[in-house]
Design an enzyme around this catalytic site. Structure first.
Site, PDB file in Angstrom:
ATOM      1  N   CYS A 122     125.045  99.882   6.103  1.00 20.62           N
ATOM      2  CA  CYS A 122     125.846 100.975   5.549  1.00 20.62           C
ATOM      3  C   CYS A 122     125.477 101.223   4.088  1.00 20.62           C
ATOM      4  CB  CYS A 122     127.332 100.631   5.678  1.00 20.62           C
ATOM      5  SG  CYS A 122     128.446 102.007   5.295  1.00 20.62           S
ATOM      6  N   CYS A 123     125.380 100.155   3.296  1.00 24.78           N
ATOM      7  CA  CYS A 123     124.997 100.294   1.891  1.00 24.78           C
ATOM      8  C   CYS A 123     123.594 100.881   1.763  1.00 24.78           C
ATOM      9  CB  CYS A 123     125.055  98.945   1.185  1.00 24.78           C
ATOM     10  SG  CYS A 123     126.717  98.353   0.816  1.00 24.78           S
ATOM     11  N   CYS A 205     133.232 101.274  -2.794  1.00 25.65           N
ATOM     12  CA  CYS A 205     133.834 102.089  -1.745  1.00 25.65           C
ATOM     13  C   CYS A 205     135.214 101.521  -1.384  1.00 25.65           C
ATOM     14  CB  CYS A 205     132.941 102.111  -0.514  1.00 25.65           C
ATOM     15  SG  CYS A 205     131.360 102.954  -0.772  1.00 25.65           S
ATOM     16  N   CYS A 208     135.546  98.667   1.219  1.00 24.59           N
ATOM     17  CA  CYS A 208     134.888  97.389   0.930  1.00 24.59           C
ATOM     18  C   CYS A 208     135.313  96.787  -0.400  1.00 24.59           C
ATOM     19  CB  CYS A 208     133.370  97.575   0.958  1.00 24.59           C
ATOM     20  SG  CYS A 208     132.740  98.173   2.537  1.00 24.59           S
ATOM     21  N   CYS A 231     125.587  95.415  -3.387  1.00 28.59           N
ATOM     22  CA  CYS A 231     125.288  96.456  -2.417  1.00 28.59           C
ATOM     23  C   CYS A 231     123.798  96.525  -2.109  1.00 28.59           C
ATOM     24  CB  CYS A 231     125.768  97.813  -2.928  1.00 28.59           C
ATOM     25  SG  CYS A 231     124.944  98.361  -4.437  1.00 28.59           S
TER      26      CYS A 231
END
Length: 236
Positions: A122-123, A205, A208, A231
């Site tokens: 995702c990062c 985010c 997270c 990240c």
């Protein structure tokens, strides 16, 4: 002073010379703009360090380019702060760099809530790939890294060879403490993310990031359920 460095003409001796000659954070920022002119950007997360470094950069180059990696998953307080910053620094070019996929498109392609299952992926898609695109047209980028933030950052220099993005990474605030950051914000009455007032020293985010209990590492609220504290932007 040694000539400017680029990734392609990197020289460790020149790097060491530069890092020994640059006397403080303002010296670093001035040298960076003199050397790279419009071929440098600041990738800013709009945390406390980010606001301080942005203010310092604006004093040297009020028309600098500031890039925010807009994952589409940030806190509403972060987006609100960005609007306040735009009002305070109208000449700065603040660019919202977005991923190739929206959050909805990512869910369709990889499943819902990817950050809960594969946070590194995702990062990578929502932060690393957008920054790669933004760095294509420049030689260097600023970062607000400080040595005391974590063990991963304790050896950061003013001028760094960034092997991940194949650019020069410049970190003017490496010697600043958390108290230094907040003293500067208070003295200069800078806007800041109000989540900092609610035990969020490091803000990423929304999905997270958790508040941090007193006495714990400032980044312990990031990806709290994973063996992950970065990240990936600042890792080789």
């Amino acid at each position: 002073m040694a000539k400017k460095l680029t990734f392609d003409n990197w020289n460790n001796t020149a790097q060491e010379k530069l890092n020994s000659e640059l006397s403080d954070f303002m010296d670093v920022i001035k040298w960076a703009f003199q050397s790279y002119e419009d071929k440098i950007i600041y990738a800013c997360s709009f945390g406390a360090e980010g606001i301080v470094l942005m203010d310092l950069i604006a004093k040297v180059n009020p028309r600098a380019t500031i890039v925010f990696l807009d994952t589409g998953l940030h806190f509403k307080e972060t987006y609100s702060l960005i609007e306040k910053v735009k009002d305070r620094y109208p000449k700065l070019h603040i660019k919202m760099a977005k991923p190739a996929l929206t959050v909805e498109q990512q869910a369709m392609a990889y499943g819902d809530k990817l950050w809960e299952r594969q946070p590194n992926l995702c990062c990578h898609m929502r932060k690393i790939e957008p920054l790669q695109q933004e760095l294509k047209g420049v030689d260097a980028w600023f970062s607000g890294l400080r040595r005391e933030q974590s063990v991963f950052r304790k050896n950061t220099e003013y001028i760094n060879k960034d092997n991940k993005f194949k650019r020069v990474k410049i970190c003017p605030l490496i010697h600043w403490t958390w108290d230094d950051i907040w003293t500067y914000i208070d003295i200069n009455q800078l806007p800041y993310n109000e989540l900092h007032d609610h035990s969020y020293p490091s803000i990423g985010c929304e999905m997270c990031t958790l508040p941090v209990k007193s006495g714990l590492d400032a980044r312990s609220g990031r990806w709290a359920n994973f063996e992950k504290k970065e990240c990936g932007l600042h890792q080789a």
